[in-house]
Design a protein around this motif. Structure first.
Motif, mmCIF file in Angstrom:
data_model
loop_
_atom_site.group_PDB
_atom_site.id
_atom_site.type_symbol
_atom_site.label_atom_id
_atom_site.label_comp_id
_atom_site.label_asym_id
_atom_site.label_seq_id
_atom_site.Cartn_x
_atom_site.Cartn_y
_atom_site.Cartn_z
ATOM 1 N N ASP A 122 0.793 -1.263 -0.113
ATOM 2 C CA ASP A 122 0.015 -0.033 0.002
ATOM 3 C C ASP A 122 0.855 1.216 -0.055
ATOM 4 O O ASP A 122 0.251 2.492 0.252
ATOM 5 C CB ASP A 122 -0.962 -0.066 1.106
ATOM 6 C CG ASP A 122 -0.381 -0.121 2.567
ATOM 7 O OD1 ASP A 122 0.989 -0.025 2.622
ATOM 8 O OD2 ASP A 122 -0.872 0.053 3.624
ATOM 9 N N TRP A 123 2.064 1.065 -0.497
ATOM 10 C CA TRP A 123 2.945 2.466 -0.373
ATOM 11 C C TRP A 123 2.817 3.046 -1.822
ATOM 12 O O TRP A 123 2.390 2.372 -2.858
ATOM 13 C CB TRP A 123 4.650 1.927 0.013
ATOM 14 C CG TRP A 123 4.972 1.153 -1.058
ATOM 15 C CD1 TRP A 123 5.725 1.430 -2.337
ATOM 16 C CD2 TRP A 123 5.120 -0.512 -1.041
ATOM 17 N NE1 TRP A 123 6.167 0.407 -2.908
ATOM 18 C CE2 TRP A 123 6.038 -0.836 -2.118
ATOM 19 C CE3 TRP A 123 4.692 -1.089 -0.168
ATOM 20 C CZ2 TRP A 123 6.188 -1.990 -2.457
ATOM 21 C CZ3 TRP A 123 5.002 -2.737 -0.438
ATOM 22 C CH2 TRP A 123 5.684 -3.086 -1.661
ATOM 23 N N LEU A 124 3.514 4.265 -1.795
ATOM 24 C CA LEU A 124 3.135 4.780 -3.049
ATOM 25 C C LEU A 124 4.283 4.467 -3.931
ATOM 26 O O LEU A 124 5.298 4.490 -3.480
ATOM 27 C CB LEU A 124 3.369 6.730 -2.663
ATOM 28 C CG LEU A 124 2.379 7.394 -2.008
ATOM 29 C CD1 LEU A 124 2.573 8.569 -1.726
ATOM 30 C CD2 LEU A 124 0.960 7.010 -2.613
ATOM 31 N N ASN A 125 4.075 4.106 -5.295
ATOM 32 C CA ASN A 125 4.870 3.573 -6.309
ATOM 33 C C ASN A 125 4.156 3.760 -7.578
ATOM 34 O O ASN A 125 3.351 3.390 -8.115
ATOM 35 C CB ASN A 125 5.263 2.170 -6.032
ATOM 36 C CG ASN A 125 5.984 1.487 -6.968
ATOM 37 O OD1 ASN A 125 7.008 2.042 -7.453
ATOM 38 N ND2 ASN A 125 5.529 0.292 -7.718
ATOM 39 N N PRO A 126 4.970 4.614 -8.609
ATOM 40 C CA PRO A 126 6.268 4.987 -8.565
ATOM 41 C C PRO A 126 6.396 6.345 -7.724
ATOM 42 O O PRO A 126 5.205 6.850 -7.593
ATOM 43 C CB PRO A 126 6.918 5.136 -9.688
ATOM 44 C CG PRO A 126 5.587 5.437 -10.629
ATOM 45 C CD PRO A 126 4.652 4.631 -9.878
ATOM 46 N N GLN A 127 7.306 6.905 -7.511
ATOM 47 C CA GLN A 127 7.349 8.282 -6.990
ATOM 48 C C GLN A 127 8.591 9.184 -7.914
ATOM 49 O O GLN A 127 9.487 8.516 -8.458
ATOM 50 C CB GLN A 127 8.086 8.563 -5.602
ATOM 51 C CG GLN A 127 6.924 7.866 -4.705
ATOM 52 C CD GLN A 127 7.411 7.967 -3.342
ATOM 53 O OE1 GLN A 127 7.729 9.230 -2.718
ATOM 54 N NE2 GLN A 127 7.528 6.827 -2.445
ATOM 55 N N LEU A 128 8.192 10.361 -8.220
ATOM 56 C CA LEU A 128 9.238 11.271 -8.926
ATOM 57 C C LEU A 128 9.855 12.296 -8.123
ATOM 58 O O LEU A 128 9.119 13.209 -7.455
ATOM 59 C CB LEU A 128 8.541 11.977 -10.212
ATOM 60 C CG LEU A 128 9.167 12.663 -11.145
ATOM 61 C CD1 LEU A 128 10.320 12.020 -11.898
ATOM 62 C CD2 LEU A 128 8.565 13.346 -12.136
ATOM 63 N N MET A 129 11.165 12.408 -7.994
ATOM 64 C CA MET A 129 11.771 13.252 -7.224
ATOM 65 C C MET A 129 12.624 14.347 -8.136
ATOM 66 O O MET A 129 13.374 13.916 -8.967
ATOM 67 C CB MET A 129 12.773 12.750 -6.161
ATOM 68 C CG MET A 129 11.880 11.689 -5.172
ATOM 69 S SD MET A 129 13.111 10.499 -4.495
ATOM 70 C CE MET A 129 11.735 9.010 -3.923
ATOM 71 N N MET A 130 12.568 15.708 -7.809
ATOM 72 C CA MET A 130 13.186 16.953 -8.295
ATOM 73 C C MET A 130 14.086 17.493 -7.305
ATOM 74 O O MET A 130 13.850 17.488 -6.180
ATOM 75 C CB MET A 130 12.162 17.890 -8.650
ATOM 76 C CG MET A 130 11.029 17.099 -9.502
ATOM 77 S SD MET A 130 11.551 16.550 -11.199
ATOM 78 C CE MET A 130 12.463 17.820 -11.967
ATOM 79 N N PHE A 131 15.380 17.779 -7.969
ATOM 80 C CA PHE A 131 16.464 18.445 -7.293
ATOM 81 C C PHE A 131 17.046 19.829 -7.988
ATOM 82 O O PHE A 131 17.140 19.373 -9.184
ATOM 83 C CB PHE A 131 17.524 17.536 -6.845
ATOM 84 C CG PHE A 131 17.163 16.061 -6.352
ATOM 85 C CD1 PHE A 131 17.499 15.957 -4.905
ATOM 86 C CD2 PHE A 131 16.578 15.024 -6.892
ATOM 87 C CE1 PHE A 131 17.260 14.764 -4.400
ATOM 88 C CE2 PHE A 131 16.646 13.911 -6.557
ATOM 89 C CZ PHE A 131 16.635 13.717 -5.061
ATOM 90 N N THR A 132 17.310 20.719 -7.173
ATOM 91 C CA THR A 132 18.170 22.143 -7.697
ATOM 92 C C THR A 132 19.283 21.906 -6.896
ATOM 93 O O THR A 132 19.171 21.935 -5.594
ATOM 94 C CB THR A 132 17.037 22.952 -7.855
ATOM 95 O OG1 THR A 132 15.867 23.054 -8.395
ATOM 96 C CG2 THR A 132 17.792 24.293 -8.261
ATOM 97 N N THR A 133 20.509 22.227 -7.513
ATOM 98 C CA THR A 133 21.718 22.356 -6.937
ATOM 99 C C THR A 133 21.687 23.779 -6.505
ATOM 100 O O THR A 133 21.046 24.779 -7.034
ATOM 101 C CB THR A 133 23.137 21.808 -7.657
ATOM 102 O OG1 THR A 133 22.938 22.608 -8.659
ATOM 103 C CG2 THR A 133 22.630 20.347 -7.907
#
Length: 337
Positions: A207-218
């Motif tokens: 029951d977990w979230l799948n997929p997940q999309l993660m964004m990063f800014t350096t």
């Protein structure tokens, strides 16, 4: 410890613990496993018997032993911080599997103790820094072969997860590798992160979230996107592409035989991290042992473990708020520069 042999104690004899005991015994010539501990006594006893080591009643007792020069921590996540702190207090080298700790404060305590000792004692288990593909990408970036890096596209895809998997683990146990390797490739820290909502897979067994999309800014404005599939993927597949001003760099697939048959070309993909990154794990521990003997560790540091912890916290917070979150870290101590 003499100049040629490091007596190692391993805390945690689960899947990765057993892999590391085997590696330290039969791959790394400078190490000998002399002590083990696991909260399941029978498991520790079996490993001890197989490798002619001593089974200890507790991790703390193992760390305190004068017969142990260095410690490998690969127990359950919540126990890492306590074992690492004890090693650092005793000025004893320690290798810790991810995550370094469950809270940033615990990481800060470790860095304070390590700084007081005056030299690096800890190496984090971020093995991708020793993967040949990532190493070649790093060299190409540093040589300016594709110009200034602008962005990274990554994916971390898994076939299945063990029972008890939770949504946050997609960050703290899975994407934590992308969190570290992207910082390492770009030689930059994160400024802001965000988790975006995406359509969920019907292939998820829990029951977990799948997929997940993660964004990063350096800090310098580079953007990184990481797609994380924790269940139901077609294979264990790791993708990474660095986009530069003058070209791109792609992480190569592991070496495999290419089959040409019936008007088709194909090659196999792996199903597990242990086989996909076996060589990098070997190299990681060879370098760890060499670093101990030279008193100069070269792998991921306590600071890198801390950065991953702070970034993970910000990602989890973003998933809850639906908004971008800042990554705020303390000043870096001199021994990590």
């Amino acid at each position: 410890m003499d100049n040629h042999l490091i007596r190692v104690g391993v805390i945690g004899c689960g899947a990765i613990g057993k892999e590391h005991v085997e590696r330290l015994t039969n791959v790394v010539s400078q190490t000998k496993v002399v002590a083990v501990y696991d909260y399941v006594e029978k498991v520790a006893d079996e490993v001890a018997q197989k490798y002619d080591a001593k089974s200890f009643a507790s991790g703390e007792e193992l760390i305190a032993s004068n017969d142990v020069d260095a410690v490998v921590v690969c127990s359950t996540d919540e126990t890492h911080a306590g074992y690492v702190v004890e090693c650092l207090k005793q000025n004893k080298y320690v290798f810790c599997e991810k995550p370094l700790a469950l809270t940033a404060k615990e990481c800060e305590e470790m860095m304070a103790i390590e700084s007081e000792q005056g030299h690096r004692l800890l190496q984090m288990g971020f093995n991708r820094r020793f993967d040949k593909g990532y190493v070649e990408m790093k060299k190409a970036i540093e040589a300016g072969e594709v110009g200034e890096p602008l962005m990274i596209h990554s994916a971390h895809r898994n076939i299945a997860q063990a029972a008890g998997f939770q949504t946050d683990y997609a960050i703290t146990r899975v994407a934590i590798h992308e969190i570290d390797i992207s910082r390492w490739l770009l030689n930059d820290e994160y400024d802001e992160v965000q988790v975006l909502k995406v359509k969920q897979s019907k292939r998820t067994s829990g029951d977990w979230l799948n997929p997940q999309l993660m964004m990063f800014t350096t800090k310098s404005g580079q953007r990184i996107d990481v797609e994380v599939q924790t269940d139901g993927a077609y294979a264990y597949d790791i993708r990474c592409q660095v986009v530069g001003e003058d070209g791109t760099l792609d992480l190569p697939d592991p070496a495999a035989v290419t089959k040409r048959k019936n008007q088709q070309v194909s090659y196999g993909l792996g199903d597990h991290w242990a086989s996909r990154f076996a060589d990098s794990y070997d190299e990681e521990f060879i370098e760890w042992a060499t670093g101990i003997l030279n008193d100069q560790l070269v792998g991921a540091s306590t600071w890198d473990g801390y950065a991953s912890c702070v970034t993970s916290d910000a990602l989890i917070q973003s998933r809850k708020t639906g908004q971008p979150e800042k990554v705020t870290m303390i000043e870096q101590a001199e021994i990590y520069k």
